[in-house]
Scaffold this motif. Sequence first.
Motif, PDB file in Angstrom:
ATOM      1  N   PRO A  28       0.847  -1.199   0.000  1.00  0.00           N
ATOM      2  CA  PRO A  28       0.000   0.000   0.000  1.00  0.00           C
ATOM      3  C   PRO A  28       0.881   1.247   0.000  1.00  0.00           C
ATOM      4  O   PRO A  28       2.001   1.231   0.504  1.00  0.00           O
ATOM      5  N   ASN A  29       0.360   2.314  -0.586  1.00  0.00           N
ATOM      6  CA  ASN A  29       1.123   3.564  -0.577  1.00  0.00           C
ATOM      7  C   ASN A  29       0.296   4.758  -0.074  1.00  0.00           C
ATOM      8  O   ASN A  29       0.845   5.813   0.190  1.00  0.00           O
ATOM      9  N   VAL A  30      -1.032   4.599   0.016  1.00  0.00           N
ATOM     10  CA  VAL A  30      -1.894   5.667   0.514  1.00  0.00           C
ATOM     11  C   VAL A  30      -3.030   5.040   1.326  1.00  0.00           C
ATOM     12  O   VAL A  30      -3.842   4.290   0.779  1.00  0.00           O
ATOM     13  N   ASP A  31      -3.075   5.289   2.606  1.00  0.00           N
ATOM     14  CA  ASP A  31      -4.172   4.843   3.471  1.00  0.00           C
ATOM     15  C   ASP A  31      -4.505   3.356   3.343  1.00  0.00           C
ATOM     16  O   ASP A  31      -5.669   2.969   3.260  1.00  0.00           O
ATOM     17  N   GLY A  32      -3.498   2.515   3.298  1.00  0.00           N
ATOM     18  CA  GLY A  32      -3.715   1.074   3.266  1.00  0.00           C
ATOM     19  C   GLY A  32      -4.101   0.521   1.907  1.00  0.00           C
ATOM     20  O   GLY A  32      -4.395  -0.666   1.783  1.00  0.00           O
ATOM     21  N   GLU A  33      -4.109   1.350   0.880  1.00  0.00           N
ATOM     22  CA  GLU A  33      -4.430   0.914  -0.486  1.00  0.00           C
ATOM     23  C   GLU A  33      -3.267   1.279  -1.411  1.00  0.00           C
ATOM     24  O   GLU A  33      -2.419   2.102  -1.056  1.00  0.00           O
ATOM     25  N   ALA A  34      -3.254   0.680  -2.583  1.00  0.00           N
ATOM     26  CA  ALA A  34      -2.260   1.022  -3.596  1.00  0.00           C
ATOM     27  C   ALA A  34      -2.919   1.953  -4.601  1.00  0.00           C
ATOM     28  O   ALA A  34      -3.885   1.570  -5.264  1.00  0.00           O
ATOM     29  N   SER A  35      -2.421   3.172  -4.674  1.00  0.00           N
ATOM     30  CA  SER A  35      -2.981   4.173  -5.580  1.00  0.00           C
ATOM     31  C   SER A  35      -1.975   4.470  -6.686  1.00  0.00           C
ATOM     32  O   SER A  35      -0.779   4.599  -6.432  1.00  0.00           O
ATOM     33  N   PHE A  36      -2.491   4.593  -7.913  1.00  0.00           N
ATOM     34  CA  PHE A  36      -1.640   4.804  -9.084  1.00  0.00           C
ATOM     35  C   PHE A  36      -2.128   6.008  -9.886  1.00  0.00           C
ATOM     36  O   PHE A  36      -3.319   6.124 -10.169  1.00  0.00           O
ATOM     37  N   ASP A  37      -1.183   6.850 -10.291  1.00  0.00           N
ATOM     38  CA  ASP A  37      -1.510   7.901 -11.248  1.00  0.00           C
ATOM     39  C   ASP A  37      -1.087   7.418 -12.638  1.00  0.00           C
ATOM     40  O   ASP A  37      -0.550   6.311 -12.782  1.00  0.00           O
ATOM     41  N   ARG A  38      -1.328   8.210 -13.642  1.00  0.00           N
ATOM     42  CA  ARG A  38      -1.039   7.822 -15.031  1.00  0.00           C
ATOM     43  C   ARG A  38       0.436   7.473 -15.229  1.00  0.00           C
ATOM     44  O   ARG A  38       0.771   6.464 -15.839  1.00  0.00           O
ATOM     45  N   GLU A  39       1.310   8.310 -14.703  1.00  0.00           N
ATOM     46  CA  GLU A  39       2.745   8.095 -14.866  1.00  0.00           C
ATOM     47  C   GLU A  39       3.193   6.771 -14.240  1.00  0.00           C
ATOM     48  O   GLU A  39       3.987   6.028 -14.811  1.00  0.00           O
ATOM     49  N   MET A  40       2.690   6.491 -13.052  1.00  0.00           N
ATOM     50  CA  MET A  40       3.043   5.246 -12.380  1.00  0.00           C
ATOM     51  C   MET A  40       2.583   4.038 -13.180  1.00  0.00           C
ATOM     52  O   MET A  40       3.318   3.057 -13.336  1.00  0.00           O
ATOM     53  N   LEU A  41       1.355   4.099 -13.691  1.00  0.00           N
ATOM     54  CA  LEU A  41       0.831   2.974 -14.468  1.00  0.00           C
ATOM     55  C   LEU A  41       1.648   2.740 -15.733  1.00  0.00           C
ATOM     56  O   LEU A  41       1.963   1.613 -16.083  1.00  0.00           O
ATOM     57  N   MET A  42       1.998   3.832 -16.416  1.00  0.00           N
ATOM     58  CA  MET A  42       2.747   3.679 -17.664  1.00  0.00           C
ATOM     59  C   MET A  42       4.175   3.194 -17.435  1.00  0.00           C
ATOM     60  O   MET A  42       4.815   2.707 -18.353  1.00  0.00           O
ATOM     61  N   ALA A  43       4.668   3.298 -16.200  1.00  0.00           N
ATOM     62  CA  ALA A  43       6.012   2.806 -15.884  1.00  0.00           C
ATOM     63  C   ALA A  43       6.024   1.303 -15.631  1.00  0.00           C
ATOM     64  O   ALA A  43       7.083   0.697 -15.537  1.00  0.00           O
ATOM     65  N   ILE A  44       4.854   0.689 -15.534  1.00  0.00           N
ATOM     66  CA  ILE A  44       4.750  -0.743 -15.225  1.00  0.00           C
ATOM     67  C   ILE A  44       4.454  -1.521 -16.508  1.00  0.00           C
ATOM     68  O   ILE A  44       3.341  -1.485 -17.006  1.00  0.00           O
ATOM     69  N   ALA A  45       5.429  -2.201 -17.022  1.00  0.00           N
ATOM     70  CA  ALA A  45       5.266  -3.105 -18.170  1.00  0.00           C
ATOM     71  C   ALA A  45       4.404  -2.515 -19.284  1.00  0.00           C
ATOM     72  O   ALA A  45       3.370  -3.089 -19.635  1.00  0.00           O
ATOM     73  N   PRO A  46       4.802  -1.370 -19.861  1.00  0.00           N
ATOM     74  CA  PRO A  46       3.997  -0.792 -20.939  1.00  0.00           C
ATOM     75  C   PRO A  46       3.885  -1.770 -22.110  1.00  0.00           C
ATOM     76  O   PRO A  46       4.881  -2.330 -22.544  1.00  0.00           O
ATOM     77  N   THR A  47       2.670  -1.964 -22.571  1.00  0.00           N
ATOM     78  CA  THR A  47       2.391  -2.971 -23.600  1.00  0.00           C
ATOM     79  C   THR A  47       1.449  -2.394 -24.637  1.00  0.00           C
ATOM     80  O   THR A  47       0.578  -1.597 -24.325  1.00  0.00           O
ATOM     81  N   GLU A  48       1.642  -2.827 -25.868  1.00  0.00           N
ATOM     82  CA  GLU A  48       0.786  -2.384 -26.971  1.00  0.00           C
ATOM     83  C   GLU A  48       0.031  -3.593 -27.532  1.00  0.00           C
ATOM     84  O   GLU A  48       0.614  -4.663 -27.716  1.00  0.00           O
ATOM     85  N   ILE A  49      -1.258  -3.412 -27.772  1.00  0.00           N
ATOM     86  CA  ILE A  49      -2.092  -4.441 -28.404  1.00  0.00           C
ATOM     87  C   ILE A  49      -2.771  -3.803 -29.608  1.00  0.00           C
ATOM     88  O   ILE A  49      -3.335  -2.716 -29.500  1.00  0.00           O
ATOM     89  N   ARG A  50      -2.705  -4.474 -30.725  1.00  0.00           N
ATOM     90  CA  ARG A  50      -3.468  -4.059 -31.908  1.00  0.00           C
ATOM     91  C   ARG A  50      -4.598  -5.060 -32.063  1.00  0.00           C
ATOM     92  O   ARG A  50      -4.354  -6.245 -32.264  1.00  0.00           O
ATOM     93  N   THR A  51      -5.820  -4.579 -31.931  1.00  0.00           N
ATOM     94  CA  THR A  51      -6.970  -5.483 -31.961  1.00  0.00           C
ATOM     95  C   THR A  51      -8.257  -4.742 -32.282  1.00  0.00           C
ATOM     96  O   THR A  51      -8.336  -3.521 -32.157  1.00  0.00           O
ATOM     97  N   ARG A  52      -9.235  -5.506 -32.680  1.00  0.00           N
ATOM     98  CA  ARG A  52     -10.614  -5.020 -32.734  1.00  0.00           C
ATOM     99  C   ARG A  52     -11.241  -5.411 -31.406  1.00  0.00           C
ATOM    100  O   ARG A  52     -10.738  -6.278 -30.712  1.00  0.00           O
ATOM    101  N   THR A  53     -12.333  -4.772 -31.070  1.00  0.00           N
ATOM    102  CA  THR A  53     -13.059  -5.147 -29.864  1.00  0.00           C
ATOM    103  C   THR A  53     -14.514  -5.367 -30.263  1.00  0.00           C
ATOM    104  O   THR A  53     -14.937  -4.930 -31.332  1.00  0.00           O
ATOM    105  N   PRO A  54     -15.291  -6.004 -29.408  1.00  0.00           N
ATOM    106  CA  PRO A  54     -16.722  -6.145 -29.705  1.00  0.00           C
ATOM    107  C   PRO A  54     -17.452  -4.797 -29.747  1.00  0.00           C
ATOM    108  O   PRO A  54     -18.573  -4.723 -30.225  1.00  0.00           O
TER     109      PRO A  54
END
Length: 171
Positions: A46-72
């Motif tokens: 945890p990093n904030v009040d017993g929970e793990a909170s992520f901002d955009r920068e933090m998320l993009m620093a974790i295993a950035p991955t690209e998918i090319r796909t169609r969706t339903p």
Amino acid sequence: MRQRVLLLLFSLAFLLWLPMLAVAEGMLPAPSGKVLLTISGDIDFPNVDGEASFDREMLMAIAPTEIRTRTPWHSDCARYEGPLFREVLAAAGVHSDRVRVRALNDYEAEIPLAELHDYDVILAMSRNGSPIQIREFGPLFVLYPFDEHPELLNESVRFRSVWHVVHIHAP
């Protein structure tokens, strides 16, 4: 002058590298920007009040991955980018065998972690290079690689493809 520029570049690189090192070492830094995702429940880091909170920068620093796909929900093939879902859970130290993903409108879906290890599911943050807006399924969208794995085009996976993701709970 050249030494100043090199020192500035080195300092900037270090500041960008530091959050990734902290996540890799199991020390989740506090978010410095707007929180996009909170993970609660059975977590180690945890990093904030017993929970793990992520901002955009933090998320993009974790295993950035690209998918090319169609969706339903989209007729065209698009390029989606975001962190691997399983790695975001690992950054928070999730121990559960499943997680509950909640959207802005309180819709919830349960996702087995085994599925996240079988497929490179991402928390999509951008589509064709632009951040995904709320009106377009953002800011976070659980995205499966549908084109690579046609077996994922079923009702169960569609229900687990939560958009407007804001919270994950590890029971």
